[in-house]
Design an enzyme around this catalytic site. Structure first.
Site, mmCIF file in Angstrom:
data_model
loop_
_atom_site.group_PDB
_atom_site.id
_atom_site.type_symbol
_atom_site.label_atom_id
_atom_site.label_comp_id
_atom_site.label_asym_id
_atom_site.label_seq_id
_atom_site.Cartn_x
_atom_site.Cartn_y
_atom_site.Cartn_z
ATOM 1 N N GLU A 1 -3.706 -9.447 3.773
ATOM 2 C CA GLU A 1 -4.495 -9.110 4.962
ATOM 3 C C GLU A 1 -5.607 -10.109 5.246
ATOM 4 O O GLU A 1 -5.902 -10.398 6.412
ATOM 5 C CB GLU A 1 -5.087 -7.701 4.831
ATOM 6 C CG GLU A 1 -4.074 -6.581 5.059
ATOM 7 C CD GLU A 1 -3.278 -6.213 3.825
ATOM 8 O OE1 GLU A 1 -3.308 -6.980 2.845
ATOM 9 O OE2 GLU A 1 -2.617 -5.164 3.835
ATOM 10 N N GLU B 1 0.838 -1.213 0.000
ATOM 11 C CA GLU B 1 0.000 0.000 0.000
ATOM 12 C C GLU B 1 0.868 1.257 0.000
ATOM 13 O O GLU B 1 0.551 2.248 -0.656
ATOM 14 C CB GLU B 1 -0.933 -0.016 1.209
ATOM 15 C CG GLU B 1 -1.976 -1.131 1.101
ATOM 16 C CD GLU B 1 -2.863 -1.194 2.326
ATOM 17 O OE1 GLU B 1 -2.343 -1.547 3.398
ATOM 18 O OE2 GLU B 1 -4.056 -0.892 2.215
HETATM 19 N N1 CAA Z 1 4.838 -7.481 11.685
HETATM 20 C C1 CAA Z 1 5.590 -7.857 12.725
HETATM 21 N N2 CAA Z 1 6.451 -8.898 12.673
HETATM 22 C C2 CAA Z 1 6.531 -9.564 11.515
HETATM 23 C C3 CAA Z 1 5.758 -9.225 10.391
HETATM 24 C C4 CAA Z 1 4.890 -8.116 10.496
HETATM 25 N N3 CAA Z 1 4.132 -7.707 9.472
HETATM 26 N N4 CAA Z 1 6.055 -10.083 9.387
HETATM 27 C C5 CAA Z 1 6.986 -10.920 9.864
HETATM 28 N N5 CAA Z 1 7.269 -10.618 11.145
HETATM 29 C C6 CAA Z 1 8.258 -11.271 12.008
HETATM 30 C C7 CAA Z 1 7.937 -12.719 12.262
HETATM 31 O O1 CAA Z 1 7.055 -12.865 13.346
HETATM 32 C C8 CAA Z 1 9.308 -13.283 12.539
HETATM 33 O O2 CAA Z 1 9.649 -12.904 13.850
HETATM 34 P P1 CAA Z 1 10.530 -13.858 14.772
HETATM 35 O O3 CAA Z 1 11.834 -14.037 14.035
HETATM 36 O O4 CAA Z 1 10.619 -13.153 16.068
HETATM 37 O O5 CAA Z 1 9.739 -15.139 14.839
HETATM 38 C C9 CAA Z 1 10.213 -12.494 11.605
HETATM 39 O O6 CAA Z 1 9.474 -11.305 11.283
HETATM 40 C C10 CAA Z 1 10.568 -13.199 10.324
HETATM 41 O O7 CAA Z 1 9.383 -13.675 9.712
HETATM 42 P P2 CAA Z 1 9.298 -15.093 9.004
HETATM 43 O O8 CAA Z 1 9.876 -16.138 9.895
HETATM 44 O O9 CAA Z 1 7.904 -15.257 8.534
HETATM 45 O O10 CAA Z 1 10.311 -14.880 7.779
HETATM 46 P P3 CAA Z 1 10.211 -15.368 6.272
HETATM 47 O O11 CAA Z 1 11.410 -14.873 5.593
HETATM 48 O O12 CAA Z 1 9.849 -16.815 6.218
HETATM 49 O O13 CAA Z 1 8.941 -14.582 5.664
HETATM 50 C C11 CAA Z 1 7.538 -12.730 5.176
HETATM 51 C C12 CAA Z 1 8.957 -13.210 5.532
HETATM 52 C C13 CAA Z 1 7.126 -13.239 3.805
HETATM 53 C C14 CAA Z 1 7.541 -11.235 5.167
HETATM 54 C C15 CAA Z 1 6.525 -13.275 6.229
HETATM 55 O O14 CAA Z 1 7.002 -12.960 7.520
HETATM 56 C C16 CAA Z 1 5.129 -12.710 6.140
HETATM 57 O O15 CAA Z 1 4.337 -13.178 5.339
HETATM 58 N N6 CAA Z 1 4.824 -11.713 6.990
HETATM 59 C C17 CAA Z 1 3.495 -11.184 7.117
HETATM 60 C C18 CAA Z 1 3.177 -10.260 6.011
HETATM 61 C C19 CAA Z 1 1.803 -9.712 6.191
HETATM 62 O O16 CAA Z 1 0.836 -10.419 6.464
HETATM 63 N N7 CAA Z 1 1.674 -8.400 5.992
HETATM 64 C C20 CAA Z 1 0.441 -7.742 6.104
HETATM 65 C C21 CAA Z 1 0.334 -7.174 7.458
HETATM 66 S S1 CAA Z 1 -1.272 -6.540 7.713
HETATM 67 C C22 CAA Z 1 -1.229 -5.000 7.089
HETATM 68 O O17 CAA Z 1 -0.294 -4.589 6.487
HETATM 69 C C23 CAA Z 1 -2.502 -4.276 7.385
HETATM 70 C C24 CAA Z 1 -2.654 -3.001 6.706
HETATM 71 O O18 CAA Z 1 -3.155 -2.913 5.606
HETATM 72 C C25 CAA Z 1 -2.333 -1.757 7.407
#
Ligand code: CAA
Ligand code: NAI
Length: 701
Positions: free
Chosen positions: A131, A111
């Site tokens: 999301e 976004e």
């Molecule tokens: N916020 C906070 N922490 C996050 C995060 C986030 N959005 N995404 C990942 N992390 C953290 C994980 O909890 C993990 O923490 P720990 O090492 O303490 O366990 C660390 O980052 C690494 O994450 P992964 O183990 O998942 O690492 P990866 O390399 O396998 O994957 C990734 C990376 C693809 C970014 C995956 O973490 C992911 O899919 N993250 C979520 C993405 C997501 O859903 N974003 C949307 C958020 S909602 C939003 O944005 C709402 C809005 O419109 C305002």
């Protein structure tokens, strides 16, 4: 002129000539925490005020562009500035804003990118609005800006599925303007910004564009499709409402509606459940016993047995880039296994998961079937998937012990058998572990890692590392009959059989639980797996069965009639043309058992069926946790979510128990005990939690 950093961590700005380079550095995934939002806002303000700045470039340090909002801030009071405000501010910049994308631009990260004026990405970059997988919708303008850039059908797909697209598709759809050559996004984007300045490119706010209209009927079709594919989930439907706003309303009104819907979802139970699932899946591999323990290197994998599971495991490993040798009993079986694996890989090719060239390479260089165990001599790990018989396992493990190199890991895919006993069949019990895959093994996400008494921590660590390579979610389990998942399954199946004896039909049970959110009812699942599997297990356990157990016999009756489920055309259901049909003959068999037991059938409500199912599941899960078979309640949740079709939007059984209250579960158990006080004995852990007013979540930390 090049100036030093203006702001410090986590958002910095420096000048490269007339370009203000704003860099986010918030490891590990550059999530948009309050500090990042404030940093972006401050630096954009500063850049606007600096006369020498002609363009602004927003990029990220580390392995990825912003991967979204900081999920840890969800459910807490909002700290200003809000993300929508920051994005609006960026979009309103009078100097062109270039966004440099690498890694994964997800959620709020994408976004943010949509709020910029020009987007350039590495060829390896990926984009998504995940999301809905967290029970939310894009709440920072994503539903309004995306369909102004890409065709509405692509926007609907991305937003309602949460799936990702690659850079090539992003370019084709109009989401990005350019794919950078090479892998240095910073340099490429600086070059791009320079060109934009030279050509006098103006700011290009996405909000000013006209929303791409949907094809006639596309919105209704999407709604109908989601009603099936995302049954029970609120977020995808609300996301469609927000997208509708992009078509029907002005940008400002659409944004306001999106925000209202986002807030509604933020307050929903489904959001809480899905975020619990997200963090639980990342917590599950964090175990003291493997902290700092280096896994062994695994490049070559052996599989014994090329039936249902062996072929699936081999396919999974090949798709993950490992070399696989599969041993079967005779040449007929090796031919069959070879054909199954190549068929599964062809399926992967048809679904676009594997290129033709890769397929050819795998079949010629990476996969071998043989009858000769000596071929395992150089394997780093061998996974046994032969018949579920302790005698056959013994024969196989003795052979493996004799031929495998020192340090090779010997793993069993057994569903129920004693992994300690299997380890004791070898002279290297510390190298033996259970790796319990789920069918179909190349598809199902769950891998139970069964740690036996003498398994070395290094071997456990290798199990977890292998799971990651294979794209699995791994859960540590202790040794017992059925480990975490199948043990809980056996218990709730008894409770459901009890509901059937009390008066429900298997079809009532399936309907009630599908309505509750399961992908398939438990009796339909049994038909799919083959009723003979459970029959064999029951026969094996019969000598140990407690005489007080109210054993339901109808499943055995069906097997005695050769009704093994789908593969024989009849089981609980009848399989012919069209949908599986309930079979009155099954009702008759059950009615006979009721009358033999003197039970007068009564109607059970769907709610009672769900309550029995959940109470039995939670009760056995509490025992599993108390005995240390599962490390924490969250391990149970991750197991049931990824291996047993438990609805993700309910967070898992332990999370569910906390939402209804452990005391309600205990009350239900007490009620059901009036009918069968042997099955419905409350778990001591559950009783203790209720007495102390605590939740299962309190045991997760
Ligand atoms: N916020 C906070 N922490 C996050 C995060 C986030 N959005 N995404 C990942 N992390 C953290 C994980 O909890 C993990 O923490 P720990 O090492 O303490 O366990 C660390 O980052 C690494 O994450 P992964 O183990 O998942 O690492 P990866 O390399 O396998 O994957 C990734 C990376 C693809 C970014 C995956 O973490 C992911 O899919 N993250 C979520 C993405 C997501 O859903 N974003 C949307 C958020 S909602 C939003 O944005 C709402 C809005 O419109 C305002
Ligand atoms: P299957 O019957 O489909 O396949 C077993 C294969 O092992 C057969 O092809 C057989 O020829 C081969 N085999 C038997 N003895 C052998 C030997 N000595 N050497 C080499 N090959 C030999 O069985 P399935 O379903 O694949 O199950 C295998 C194991 O996986 C069992 O322990 C089972 O409990 C477990 N499992 C099964 C699941 C399922 O859903 N089917 C799920 C998870 C685990």
């Amino acid at each position: 002129m090049r100036k030093g950093p203006v702001l410090s961590h986590p958002v910095t700005m420096e000048l490269h000539g007339d370009i203000a380079v704003i860099q986010v550095s918030n490891p590990p995934v550059n999530a948009l925490s309050q500090a990042v939002r404030a940093g972006l806002s401050d630096t954009v303000t500063q850049a606007a005020e600096m006369a020498e700045v002609k363009a602004i470039l927003i990029c990220c340090a580390g392995r990825t562009f912003v991967a979204g909002a900081d999920i840890r801030e969800f459910g807490k009071p909002l700290m200003e500035p809000s993300l929508p405000d920051v994005i609006d501010q960026i979009e309103a910049s009078t100097k062109p804003v270039v966004i440099a994308l690498h890694g994964t631009a997800l959620g709020g990260g994408l976004e943010l990118a949509l709020g910029g004026h020009y987007r350039i990405a590495l060829a390896s970059a990926r984009f998504g609005l995940p999301e809905v997988m967290l029970g939310l919708l894009p709440g920072a303008g994503g539903t309004q800006r995306l369909p102004r850039l890409v065709p509405m059908s692509n926007a609907i797909n991305m937003i309602t599925s949460g799936g990702q697209i690659g850079a090539q598709d992003a370019l084709e759809f109009g989401l990005i303007d350019q794919i950078a050559s090479g892998d240095d996004i910073r340099n490429a984007s600086l070059g791009y910004a320079k060109t934009l300045i030279e050509t006098g490119a103006a700011p290009r706010p996405t909000s000013r564009l006209v929303c791409n209209p949907p094809e006639p009927g596309a919105m209704d079709a999407a709604r109908a499709k989601l009603a099936k594919s995302a049954r029970g989930q609120i977020a995808p439907q609300k996301a469609l409402d927000a997208l509708r706003g992009a078509i029907d309303l002005s940008f400002a009104e659409g944004l306001a509606q999106e925000r209202a819907l986002f807030k509604e979802l933020m307050a929903s139970d489904q959001r809480g459940a899905m975020i619990h699932a997200f963090f639980a899946e990342r917590q599950v591999g964090k175990l003291d016993e493997i902290k700092g323990v280096a896994p062994r290197d695994v490049q070559t994998l052996g599989v014994v047995g090329g039936g249902t599971m062996g072929a699936g495991i081999a396919t999974n490993a090949l798709l993950a880039g490992l070399k696989v040798t599969l041993v079967e009993r005779d040449s007929e079986a090796t031919d069959r296994a070879y054909a199954t694996v190549s068929g599964l890989l062809e399926g992967a090719m048809q679904r676009g998961k594997l290129g033709e060239a890769q397929y050819g390479e795998i079949m010629s260089d990476c996969f071998k079937t043989t009858t000769d165990y000596q071929e395992f001599a150089q394997s780093d790990i061998v996974i046994e998937a032969v018949f579920e018989s302790i005698d056959v396992k013994k024969e196989v493990f003795e052979k493996l012990d004799a031929v495998c190199k020192p340090g090779a890991i010997l793993a069993s895919n057994t569903s129920y058998l004693d992994v300690d006993a299997i380890a004791a069949m070898t002279a290297r019990p510390e190298d033996v572990i259970g790796l319990h895959f789920f069918s179909p093994a190349h598809v199902m996400k769950l891998l139970e890692i069964v740690v036996a008494d003498r398994t070395a921590p290094e071997v456990t660590a290798t199990g977890f590392a292998l799971a990651k390579t294979l794209g699995k979610v791994a859960v540590r389990a202790g040794v017992c009959d059925g480990f975490i998942g199948n043990r809980i399954l056996s218990h709730y199946r008894k409770a459901l059989d009890g509901a059937v004896i009390a008066g429900a039909s298997p079809f009532d049970v399936d309907r009630a639980l599908v309505e509750f959110g399961l992908a398939m009812g438990p009796y339909a699942v049994s038909d799919l797996a083959g009723l003979d599997i459970g029959w064999a297990t029951r026969k094996r356990l019969a000598p140990r069965r407690d005489p007080r157990e109210a054993y339901a016999e109808f499943a055995d009756r069906l097997c005695e009639m050769g009704r093994f489920g789908r593969k024989t055309g009849r089981g609980y259901y009848l399989y012919g043309e069209g949908r599986p049909a309930p079979d009155p003959e099954v009702d008759g068999i059950i009615a006979e058992e009721r009358s033999a037991k003197g039970v007068i059938a009564r109607a059970l409500s769907d709610q009672e069926i769900v309550d029995r199912y959940m109470a039995a599941m939670v009760n056995e899960a509490a025992r599993v946790v108390e005995e240390g078979i599962a490390q924490r309640p969250l391990d149970v949740d991750v197991t049931l979510l990824n291996g047993y079709g438990f609805p993700r939007w309910r967070g898992g059984p332990m999370y569910y128990a906390d939402t209804v209250g452990p005391d309600k579960i205990l009350r239900d158990i007490t009620t059901f005990a009036a009918e069968d006080d042997f099955l419905w004995q409350p778990a001591p852990l559950l009783q203790r939690l209720v007495a102390e007013g605590k939740t299962f979540a309190s045991l997760n930390t």
